[in-house]
Design an enzyme around this catalytic site. Structure first.
Site, mmCIF file in Angstrom:
data_model
loop_
_atom_site.group_PDB
_atom_site.id
_atom_site.type_symbol
_atom_site.label_atom_id
_atom_site.label_comp_id
_atom_site.label_asym_id
_atom_site.label_seq_id
_atom_site.Cartn_x
_atom_site.Cartn_y
_atom_site.Cartn_z
ATOM 1 N N LYS A 145 0.769 -1.132 0.106
ATOM 2 C CA LYS A 145 0.113 0.047 0.066
ATOM 3 C C LYS A 145 0.928 1.189 -0.085
ATOM 4 O O LYS A 145 2.033 1.274 0.676
ATOM 5 C CB LYS A 145 -1.136 0.083 1.351
ATOM 6 N N GLU A 199 -8.622 12.046 13.210
ATOM 7 C CA GLU A 199 -7.745 10.925 13.666
ATOM 8 C C GLU A 199 -7.028 11.235 14.891
ATOM 9 O O GLU A 199 -6.076 11.993 14.575
ATOM 10 C CB GLU A 199 -7.188 10.373 12.440
#
Length: 398
Positions: A145, A199
């Site tokens: 990723k 977050e």
């Protein structure tokens, strides 16, 4: 000599109204903080790596502040994505704390009246080419990723009203983390990093710590039925659940050496912002050594796979090769730490850097095997529109 005052008689709305560029502001679901006036700055390291010795330099600066008469010193500010670049952290003269903005109704602000020239960096075609390179590094290289971002540079007819933009963000983001930090550094004009991150990277109170990694998302819909369908789809998506599990495992692995107990839920839950659904998992732990600071833990986590990729070192190198700009403080962290090591650090997402009449916005997307360049471009474009609207800067022709 100076005395730092911890003022709690102000309401959250008053703390928000009092914010002006140059100060540090953080509104979380638990509290609202304003730190203003510079008593001391945390010095840069002489070595190439700025992160390695940052906790030591921070604690030394806090100790000096205590000995100079600051009763309850904290450091606050921002840390960049690239660990070789200097952080912008300072000991404020005054800290104002209040309850969460969740309980304080805010009068909607009118959109800013300004005209902008817009320059995308890279151009859309360049970003899609970068996505293709990222996919190649996944299919034929070391990556599983990579997170690739792009920017929009807005140049306005008049100075950006940062105070008003931060108020807009706080109104649109009551369940998240609205932040603003001075990152002027060596710039000739004031530069402010501000945004509305969903977050939490790391918080510490005593021996208790928490991280709240997010990975896997869907855009919200104005239609309640469609909105719920998208939420259900996200919670059942094998691809998104796998991506989320990789991030949670990385966070747990980084925190485990510091903890005698670490609690990680087996399945993620859903959290929502005004624009997005996110898969969310709270990771809670109890430290083995109470003297371990929130900053040390945040650095151990930085950067997570959610903002960099997997494996980390290879993804970071590929980002430096593919992205034609310096991320600066985007996907770095903003927050604070006190002399006892308690503190709160959030990931610098959904953010922009403002400097006089210029505003640079950032948006990224996670690239995995099978990612399509046009889809990733569309995702970043949607994030830009959402950010501009939340900042009170959206125009129909953008």
């Amino acid at each position: 000599m100076s005395n730092q005052h911890l003022l709690t008689e102000m309401s959250a709305k008053e703390v928000l109204e009092a914010y002006q560029p140059g100060a540090f502001f953080l509104a979380s679901p638990r509290s609202t903080m304003l730190a203003e006036g510079i008593f001391a700055k945390v010095p840069e390291a002489e070595a190439d790596s700025q992160l390695d010795t940052l906790p030591e330099r921070v604690m030394r600066t806090l100790d000096q502040a205590k000995r100079s008469g600051i009763k309850h010193p904290i450091v606050a500010g921002a840390i960049p994505f690239d660990g070789t670049k200097a952080s912008q952290l300072f000991v404020p003269r005054d800290v104002h704390l209040a309850e969460s903005l969740l309980f304080m109704p805010i009068t909607p602000e009118k959109p800013q009246r300004n005209t902008y020239d817009i320059l995308p960096v890279p151009e859309p075609e360049g970003y899609m080419s970068g996505v293709e390179k990222g996919v190649f590094n996944i299919t034929d290289g070391p990556l599983s990723k990579i997170v690739l971002s792009r920017t929009l540079l807005l140049t306005a007819e008049k100075d950006i009203d940062i105070h008003q933009a931060v108020k807009h963000l706080a109104q649109h983001n009551p369940h998240g983390y609205t932040f603003a930090a001075d990152v002027t550094g060596t710039s000739e004009t004031r530069k402010t990093l501000f945004g509305a991150s969903p977050e939490l990277l790391l918080s510490k109170t005593g021996t208790e710590i928490m991280s709240n990694p997010l990975a896997g998302s869907r855009p919200r819909s104005a239609d309640p039925i469609e909105d719920q369908r998208r939420a259900d789809e996200l919670l059942a998506s094998a691809k998104d659940l796998h991506e989320h599990a990789v991030v949670v495992a990385a966070v747990a692995a980084a925190l485990k050496p510091f903890c005698r107990e670490l609690d990680v839920l087996d399945k993620p839950s859903l959290i929502q912002t005004e624009a997005m659904w996110h898969l969310s998992t709270e990771v809670r732990g109890e430290l083995s050594d109470p003297s371990t600071t929130s900053l040390e833990l945040a650095i151990a986590l930085h950067p997570t796979p959610a903002v960099c990729g997997t494996p980390t070192d290879a993804a970071r190198k590929a980002i430096f090769d593919i992205e034609p700009f310096d991320r600066g403080f985007y996907t770095g962290m903003a927050g604070w730490c006190d002399a006892e090591g308690d503190g709160e650090w959030i990931i610098a997402l959904r953010c922009a850097e403002a400097e006089a009449r210029s505003l640079r916005l950032f948006a990224g997307a996670g690239i995995v095997a099978g990612s399509k360049p046009q889809d990733e471009l569309d995702e970043t474009s949607a994030k830009f529109r959402t950010m501009l609207r939340a900042m009170g800067l959206y125009q129909d022709d953008m």
